[in-house]
Scaffold this motif. Sequence first.
Motif, short mmCIF file in Angstrom:
data_model
loop_
_atom_site.label_atom_id
_atom_site.label_comp_id
_atom_site.label_asym_id
_atom_site.label_seq_id
_atom_site.Cartn_x
_atom_site.Cartn_y
_atom_site.Cartn_z
N LEU A 1 45.09 11.15 50.69
CA LEU A 1 44.52 11.34 52.03
C LEU A 1 43.53 10.23 52.38
O LEU A 1 43.34 9.91 53.55
N GLY B 1 43.93 7.13 51.49
CA GLY B 1 44.62 5.85 51.54
C GLY B 1 45.04 5.30 50.18
O GLY B 1 45.48 4.16 50.09
N ASN C 1 47.23 4.25 47.14
CA ASN C 1 48.66 3.95 47.04
C ASN C 1 49.12 4.01 45.59
O ASN C 1 50.01 3.30 45.17
N TYR D 1 50.46 9.99 44.91
CA TYR D 1 51.58 10.34 45.77
C TYR D 1 52.29 11.59 45.22
O TYR D 1 52.56 12.55 45.95
N LYS E 1 50.77 11.08 55.27
CA LYS E 1 50.39 10.13 54.22
C LYS E 1 51.54 9.89 53.25
O LYS E 1 51.75 8.76 52.81
N LYS F 1 53.96 7.52 54.94
CA LYS F 1 53.44 6.15 54.94
C LYS F 1 53.60 5.52 53.55
O LYS F 1 53.96 4.35 53.43
N TYR F 2 53.33 6.31 52.51
CA TYR F 2 53.51 5.81 51.15
C TYR F 2 54.97 5.43 50.92
O TYR F 2 55.28 4.36 50.42
#
Length: 138
Positions: free
Chosen positions: A19, A21, A23, A28, A54, A57-58
Amino acid sequence: MIAEAIKASNNLIKVVPLLGGSNSKADYEQALELVEYLIEHQPDHPLIEMLTDKVAKYEDSAPEFAAFNARITALPGGVALLRVLMDQHNLNQSSFVNEIGQRSYVNRILKGERSLTDKHKAALAKRFNLPFEAFRED
């Protein structure tokens, strides 16, 4: 109230780093587990939408998905959706006898040698509870 909201969001990010950001593949996977749990036990929880954004986006930017994303982008829309559904539901080409036909015909569609017909699209839409338009070929 503002300070409390900021503190609560910072605490949430500590618990669910994606959440914030992150990576990291581990973060994940943790977020995916949480989404699955929430969908099963609290399907209306507002955290689901935040997490799925999120996660998406990942998946759009992570190197381990690059080849898959490139293949999907190169396919016509309906075929790309079919491949994603096959992946998500652990299906193979033999899984679509009722909607498309024999494995060899499904294989030709997936290779781009044949197109999904309106009959195929309607059957797939019904099977996966999606709108017919989701399988459009543009």
